[in-house]
Every structure is written in structure tokens, then in C-alpha cells.
Design a protein around this motif. Structure first.
Motif, mmCIF file in Angstrom:
data_model
loop_
_atom_site.group_PDB
_atom_site.id
_atom_site.type_symbol
_atom_site.label_atom_id
_atom_site.label_comp_id
_atom_site.label_asym_id
_atom_site.label_seq_id
_atom_site.Cartn_x
_atom_site.Cartn_y
_atom_site.Cartn_z
ATOM 1 N N LYS A 1 0.834 -1.207 0.000
ATOM 2 C CA LYS A 1 0.000 0.000 0.000
ATOM 3 C C LYS A 1 0.866 1.253 0.000
ATOM 4 O O LYS A 1 0.582 2.214 -0.721
ATOM 5 N N ARG A 2 1.931 1.251 0.819
ATOM 6 C CA ARG A 2 2.838 2.410 0.851
ATOM 7 C C ARG A 2 3.485 2.630 -0.509
ATOM 8 O O ARG A 2 3.576 3.758 -0.994
ATOM 9 N N ALA A 3 3.925 1.547 -1.123
ATOM 10 C CA ALA A 3 4.567 1.661 -2.434
ATOM 11 C C ALA A 3 3.575 2.177 -3.473
ATOM 12 O O ALA A 3 3.928 3.000 -4.323
ATOM 13 N N ALA A 4 2.330 1.720 -3.396
ATOM 14 C CA ALA A 4 1.315 2.180 -4.346
ATOM 15 C C ALA A 4 1.032 3.666 -4.151
ATOM 16 O O ALA A 4 0.903 4.414 -5.129
ATOM 17 N N ARG A 5 0.941 4.105 -2.882
ATOM 18 C CA ARG A 5 0.713 5.536 -2.621
ATOM 19 C C ARG A 5 1.880 6.373 -3.126
ATOM 20 O O ARG A 5 1.693 7.428 -3.721
ATOM 21 N N ALA A 6 3.099 5.891 -2.894
ATOM 22 C CA ALA A 6 4.283 6.629 -3.345
ATOM 23 C C ALA A 6 4.324 6.703 -4.868
ATOM 24 O O ALA A 6 4.637 7.751 -5.439
ATOM 25 N N ALA A 7 3.978 5.612 -5.525
ATOM 26 C CA ALA A 7 3.972 5.603 -6.989
ATOM 27 C C ALA A 7 2.903 6.546 -7.526
ATOM 28 O O ALA A 7 3.126 7.267 -8.503
ATOM 29 N N MET A 8 1.747 6.560 -6.880
ATOM 30 C CA MET A 8 0.667 7.442 -7.316
ATOM 31 C C MET A 8 1.063 8.906 -7.120
ATOM 32 O O MET A 8 0.833 9.742 -7.987
ATOM 33 N N ALA A 9 1.689 9.206 -5.987
ATOM 34 C CA ALA A 9 2.128 10.573 -5.723
ATOM 35 C C ALA A 9 3.189 10.997 -6.734
ATOM 36 O O ALA A 9 3.166 12.123 -7.238
ATOM 37 N N ALA A 10 4.095 10.106 -7.054
ATOM 38 C CA ALA A 10 5.135 10.424 -8.030
ATOM 39 C C ALA A 10 4.527 10.638 -9.408
ATOM 40 O O ALA A 10 4.925 11.544 -10.143
ATOM 41 N N GLN A 11 3.536 9.841 -9.745
ATOM 42 C CA GLN A 11 2.874 9.971 -11.040
ATOM 43 C C GLN A 11 2.103 11.287 -11.120
ATOM 44 O O GLN A 11 2.142 11.978 -12.129
ATOM 45 N N GLU A 12 1.415 11.643 -10.038
ATOM 46 C CA GLU A 12 0.679 12.905 -10.009
ATOM 47 C C GLU A 12 1.634 14.088 -10.087
ATOM 48 O O GLU A 12 1.360 15.071 -10.764
ATOM 49 N N GLY A 13 2.754 13.977 -9.395
ATOM 50 C CA GLY A 13 3.748 15.048 -9.424
ATOM 51 C C GLY A 13 4.330 15.230 -10.810
ATOM 52 O O GLY A 13 4.560 16.347 -11.269
ATOM 53 N N ALA A 14 4.542 14.152 -11.514
ATOM 54 C CA ALA A 14 5.106 14.222 -12.855
ATOM 55 C C ALA A 14 4.069 14.683 -13.874
ATOM 56 O O ALA A 14 4.410 15.265 -14.896
#
Length: 151
Positions: free
Chosen positions: A111-124
Motif C-alpha cells: 500500500k505504501r509503495a502504491a501511494r508513493a507511486a501514485m504521488a510520483a505519477q501525479e507530481g510528474a
């Protein structure tokens, strides 16, 4: 001419058996374990893991065909009873608890990895998104921005 025409001669099978017994008596069990490990490592290097998977599957299918599915049920029960007798009745509770804790940890990490990936994707994709509860409208000049600014 037969294998035993001469007095005192032996068959190839008898000679092999006698030689095997001599080696066992001279070198012991460790010798066979060592050459078995070396042979296994050589086969693994030459044929790879898939070879063992394939022969294991074929062996399992053969045993199932010869002995039936009930055979696996019986040996599983025997193994379970043996473990229970050796390690005690609390063993299964302990490994179940450890397994459950490990699964919980893996789920949380996922779940943490998914949230981090989503945040990185939104940031990009277009800059940082405002946090939940934060005001989206700019504060009037001279006033601090607050969570209830638009109300």
C-alpha cells in the motif's frame, strides 16, 4: 557362454554390488552425500531450474496415477502428525501467527509503495496536487490562508 562359466567368476551386477559395498564401507555416507551434491550442482548448471520443476511434476503425476490422490492425503497427515509430535501442539499456532504478521507487513508495504507511486505519477503529470482539506483559492492579501478560507 553364461556369466558364470568359470568357477569363481561373478556377474556384472554382483561385481557392482560388491564394489558399492566396499566403497560404502571404506568412505562412508558422507562420500555419497558429497558426490550427490556435486552431481546435483552440475545438473542444475547444465539444465537449469526448469529441469527440476519438470521432473518433479512428472514424478508427481506418475505417483498420483499409480497410488491415487488419497496417497498424498495420507502422507500429508503422517507428516503433520510427526511435526506435531516433534515440535508440540503450539507449533502450528506459532507459525500461523508469524505468517499472518508477515502477510500484514507485506500488504502495508504494498500500500505504501502504491501511494508513493501514485504521488510520483501525479507530481510528474502536472505539479503537486493540493492536500486534502487545504484551500484551493488564494488567500486575500494580508490574511493568512487557512483550511476554512472559502466558507
Amino acid at each position: 557362454m553364461s556369466d558364470k562359466d568359470n568357477k569363481g567368476s561373478m556377474t556384472v551386477a554382483e561385481a557392482g554390488r560388491k564394489g558399492g559395498e566396499t566403497v560404502r564401507n571404506e568412505r562412508g555416507r558422507e562420500f555419497y552425500e558429497t558426490i550427490g551434491r556435486k552431481g546435483g550442482a552440475t545438473v542444475k548448471a547444465e539444465r537449469g531450474r526448469s529441469f527440476y520443476e519438470e521432473i518433479g511434476r512428472k514424478g508427481g503425476e506418475t505417483v498420483k496415477a499409480e497410488r491415487g490422490a488419497k496417497f498424498y492425503e495420507e502422507i500429508g497427515k503422517k507428516g503433520g502428525d510427526r511435526v506435531k509430535a516433534t515440535r508440540g501442539p503450539n507449533f502450528y499456532e506459532e507459525i500461523g501467527r508469524k505468517g499472518g504478521q508477515k502477510v500484514k507487513k507485506l500488504i502495508e508495504e504494498g500500500k505504501r509503495a502504491a501511494r508513493a507511486a501514485m504521488a510520483a505519477q501525479e507530481g510528474a503529470a502536472g505539479g503537486a496536487q493540493p492536500q486534502e482539506g487545504a484551500s484551493q483559492a488564494p488567500a486575500p492579501s494580508g490574511e493568512p490562508a487557512g483550511p476554512n478560507q472559502n466558507e
